[in-house]
Write a protein that holds these residues in place. Structure first.
Motif, PDB file in Angstrom:
ATOM      1  N   GLU A 151       0.850  -1.208   0.000  1.00  6.53           N
ATOM      2  CA  GLU A 151       0.000   0.000   0.000  1.00  6.53           C
ATOM      3  C   GLU A 151       0.876   1.245   0.000  1.00  6.53           C
ATOM      4  OE1 GLU A 151      -3.880   1.748   2.436  1.00  6.53           O
ATOM      5  OE2 GLU A 151      -2.575   0.235   3.344  1.00  6.53           O
ATOM      6  N   VAL A 152       0.529   2.210  -0.819  1.00  5.82           N
ATOM      7  CA  VAL A 152       1.262   3.471  -0.888  1.00  5.82           C
ATOM      8  C   VAL A 152       0.278   4.620  -0.742  1.00  5.82           C
ATOM      9  CG1 VAL A 152       3.106   2.556  -2.338  1.00  5.82           C
ATOM     10  CG2 VAL A 152       1.092   3.573  -3.412  1.00  5.82           C
ATOM     11  N   LEU A 153       0.800   5.768  -0.353  1.00  2.96           N
ATOM     12  CA  LEU A 153      -0.011   6.969  -0.201  1.00  2.96           C
ATOM     13  C   LEU A 153       0.049   7.818  -1.458  1.00  2.96           C
ATOM     14  CD1 LEU A 153       1.019   8.005   3.415  1.00  2.96           C
ATOM     15  CD2 LEU A 153      -1.114   6.928   2.704  1.00  2.96           C
ATOM     16  N   LEU A 245      -9.245   5.908   0.490  1.00  2.00           N
ATOM     17  CA  LEU A 245      -9.616   6.445   1.794  1.00  2.00           C
ATOM     18  C   LEU A 245      -8.404   6.881   2.597  1.00  2.00           C
ATOM     19  CD1 LEU A 245     -11.691   7.013   4.004  1.00  2.00           C
ATOM     20  CD2 LEU A 245     -11.474   4.610   4.713  1.00  2.00           C
ATOM     21  N   ARG A 246      -7.375   6.039   2.669  1.00  2.50           N
ATOM     22  CA  ARG A 246      -6.216   6.373   3.493  1.00  2.50           C
ATOM     23  C   ARG A 246      -5.548   7.664   3.004  1.00  2.50           C
ATOM     24  NH1 ARG A 246      -2.655   3.632   6.850  1.00  2.50           N
ATOM     25  NH2 ARG A 246      -3.575   1.623   6.368  1.00  2.50           N
ATOM     26  N   SER A 247      -5.347   7.775   1.695  1.00  2.00           N
ATOM     27  CA  SER A 247      -4.722   8.979   1.153  1.00  2.00           C
ATOM     28  C   SER A 247      -5.587  10.204   1.403  1.00  2.00           C
ATOM     29  CB  SER A 247      -4.455   8.812  -0.346  1.00  2.00           C
ATOM     30  OG  SER A 247      -3.519   7.782  -0.585  1.00  2.00           O
ATOM     31  N   SER A 248      -6.915  10.018   1.323  1.00  2.00           N
ATOM     32  CA  SER A 248      -7.829  11.129   1.594  1.00  2.00           C
ATOM     33  C   SER A 248      -7.714  11.592   3.045  1.00  2.00           C
ATOM     34  CB  SER A 248      -9.269  10.719   1.288  1.00  2.00           C
ATOM     35  OG  SER A 248      -9.449  10.463  -0.087  1.00  2.00           O
ATOM     36  N   VAL A 249      -7.595  10.622   3.971  1.00  3.30           N
ATOM     37  CA  VAL A 249      -7.458  10.975   5.384  1.00  3.30           C
ATOM     38  C   VAL A 249      -6.162  11.726   5.620  1.00  3.30           C
ATOM     39  CG1 VAL A 249      -7.136  10.038   7.698  1.00  3.30           C
ATOM     40  CG2 VAL A 249      -8.919   9.098   6.207  1.00  3.30           C
ATOM     41  N   TYR A 250      -5.066  11.219   5.058  1.00  2.00           N
ATOM     42  CA  TYR A 250      -3.777  11.892   5.209  1.00  2.00           C
ATOM     43  C   TYR A 250      -3.838  13.312   4.645  1.00  2.00           C
ATOM     44  CZ  TYR A 250      -0.778   8.072   6.860  1.00  2.00           C
ATOM     45  OH  TYR A 250      -0.168   7.109   7.617  1.00  2.00           O
ATOM     46  N   LEU A 251      -4.436  13.441   3.470  1.00  2.00           N
ATOM     47  CA  LEU A 251      -4.517  14.750   2.828  1.00  2.00           C
ATOM     48  C   LEU A 251      -5.412  15.694   3.624  1.00  2.00           C
ATOM     49  CD1 LEU A 251      -3.467  16.265   0.384  1.00  2.00           C
ATOM     50  CD2 LEU A 251      -5.435  15.439  -0.917  1.00  2.00           C
ATOM     51  N   LEU A 252      -6.515  15.171   4.160  1.00  2.00           N
ATOM     52  CA  LEU A 252      -7.410  15.997   4.961  1.00  2.00           C
ATOM     53  C   LEU A 252      -6.713  16.476   6.226  1.00  2.00           C
ATOM     54  CD1 LEU A 252     -10.180  17.198   5.609  1.00  2.00           C
ATOM     55  CD2 LEU A 252     -10.833  14.982   6.580  1.00  2.00           C
ATOM     56  N   VAL A 253      -6.018  15.564   6.915  1.00  2.00           N
ATOM     57  CA  VAL A 253      -5.304  15.948   8.128  1.00  2.00           C
ATOM     58  C   VAL A 253      -4.232  16.991   7.812  1.00  2.00           C
ATOM     59  CG1 VAL A 253      -3.732  15.134   9.927  1.00  2.00           C
ATOM     60  CG2 VAL A 253      -5.747  13.784   9.322  1.00  2.00           C
ATOM     61  N   GLY A 254      -3.519  16.772   6.714  1.00  2.68           N
ATOM     62  CA  GLY A 254      -2.453  17.698   6.349  1.00  2.68           C
ATOM     63  C   GLY A 254      -2.973  19.086   6.021  1.00  2.68           C
ATOM     64  N   THR A 255      -3.984  19.176   5.169  1.00  6.10           N
ATOM     65  CA  THR A 255      -4.504  20.479   4.779  1.00  6.10           C
ATOM     66  C   THR A 255      -5.234  21.154   5.936  1.00  6.10           C
ATOM     67  OG1 THR A 255      -6.395  19.292   3.802  1.00  6.10           O
ATOM     68  CG2 THR A 255      -4.655  20.019   2.312  1.00  6.10           C
ATOM     69  N   PHE A 256      -5.901  20.364   6.786  1.00  3.44           N
ATOM     70  CA  PHE A 256      -6.555  20.934   7.967  1.00  3.44           C
ATOM     71  C   PHE A 256      -5.507  21.559   8.893  1.00  3.44           C
ATOM     72  CE2 PHE A 256      -7.938  20.598  12.385  1.00  3.44           C
ATOM     73  CZ  PHE A 256      -9.154  21.260  12.338  1.00  3.44           C
TER      74      PHE A 256
END
Length: 299
Positions: A151-153, A245-256
């Protein structure tokens, strides 16, 4: 030091009273300086519905245009550029329309679009610090939610690096590192943040242009709510760029996280300059690192 209001009026005297606390002055540390009139608080006519409509358009118009054009254009730098242009058009158009029709008629007064030379120093330091903080946050997320085998981001910065050198310069350097930070801060930390803050904090006496206002809730509470809501909206606007989903969560946390940092800078200084420079440094560092590191390591 907070900059002075640019409305052409003096800062209200220190004994302006709060209706909720008649014995003390209005807490105005985190207010837009332009909303401090000579005899009391001011409220522009733009607010939550203009910000909400802008958010819907930022999501719908670029997506719809990209889907329509994908039928005739293959995925590549041209399609990325068109999608970016539609996004920028909505960000700038919504901000200009809100200011001209329902506000002071000035992006500086309505949304704090002002710069000082110190903003370069603030933005450089905070932008680098934000990149380091985000790296630590993502390490913690990975420890709590380990990657599966193979799995990769996915990140969204890689979208800007398609095509030849010319397109990389246009989409990544001009678009991703300069234009996008400027317009995203104008919209998210200008229109959206101030709309939520005003909606929670003050009540205007009339519809339309700028009017007298009275305090309805704590400015400090309104500011915290505004930073969190605008940062969440900022994060959600970016998550559509990745498909899992995982990449979306990482991206959401980062941009937030970046949104919260830029929001704090905006209300603390009373202007967008430090947040814009911080955003430029943050995006620019990601694009620079993508040139030497695998894209899955970055957002």
């Amino acid at each position: 030091m907070r900059s002075k209001p640019t409305t052409g009026t003096a800062v209200p005297p220190a004994d302006v009273r709060s209706p909720r606390n008649p014995s003390g002055p209005v807490d105005r540390r985190f207010a837009n300086p332009a909303q401090l009139g000579p005899t009391g608080l001011l409220k522009p006519g733009w607010g939550l519905w203009q910000a909400g409509a802008g958010l819907v358009l930022v999501l719908a118009l670029p997506l719809g245009a990209t889907l329509a054009l994908s039928a005739v254009l293959p995925f590549g730098p041209e399609l990325v550029f068109v999608s970016l242009c539609f996004t920028w058009l909505v960000l700038l158009g919504a901000s200009l329309l809100a200011s001209r029709v329902w506000g002071f008629g000035s992006l500086a007064q309505d949304f704090g679009l002002r710069f000082k030379s110190i903003d370069l120093v603030i933005g450089l330091g905070v932008g680098i610090a934000a990149r380091l903080v985000l790296a630590l946050v993502q390490v913690l997320i990975t420890l709590l939610w380990p990657l599966g085998e193979g799995e990769v981001l996915q990140g969204n910065a890689g979208l800007f690096l398609t095509g030849d050198t010319g397109w990389i310069f246009v989409n990544a350097v001009l678009g991703g590192a300069l234009i996008a930070p400027f317009l995203e801060e104008l919209f998210n930390r200008g229109l959206v943040l101030r709309a939520v803050q005003n909606g929670w904090w003050v009540r205007g006496s009339a519809r339309g242009k700028v009017s007298a206002a009275t305090e309805r809730r704590s400015l400090t509470t309104a500011t915290v709510v505004a930073i969190l809501v605008s940062s969440l909206a900022f994060g959600l606007l970016h998550t559509g760029a990745v498909g899992d989903l995982r990449s979306s969560v990482y991206l959401l946390v980062g941009t937030f996280t970046v949104g919260v940092i830029c929001g704090i800078l905006t209300v603390w200084t009373g202007r967008l300059g430090p947040a814009i420079v911080t955003h430029v440094v943050f995006n620019g560092s990601a694009i620079g690192l993508l040139l030497i590191l695998p894209p899955e390591l970055l957002t």
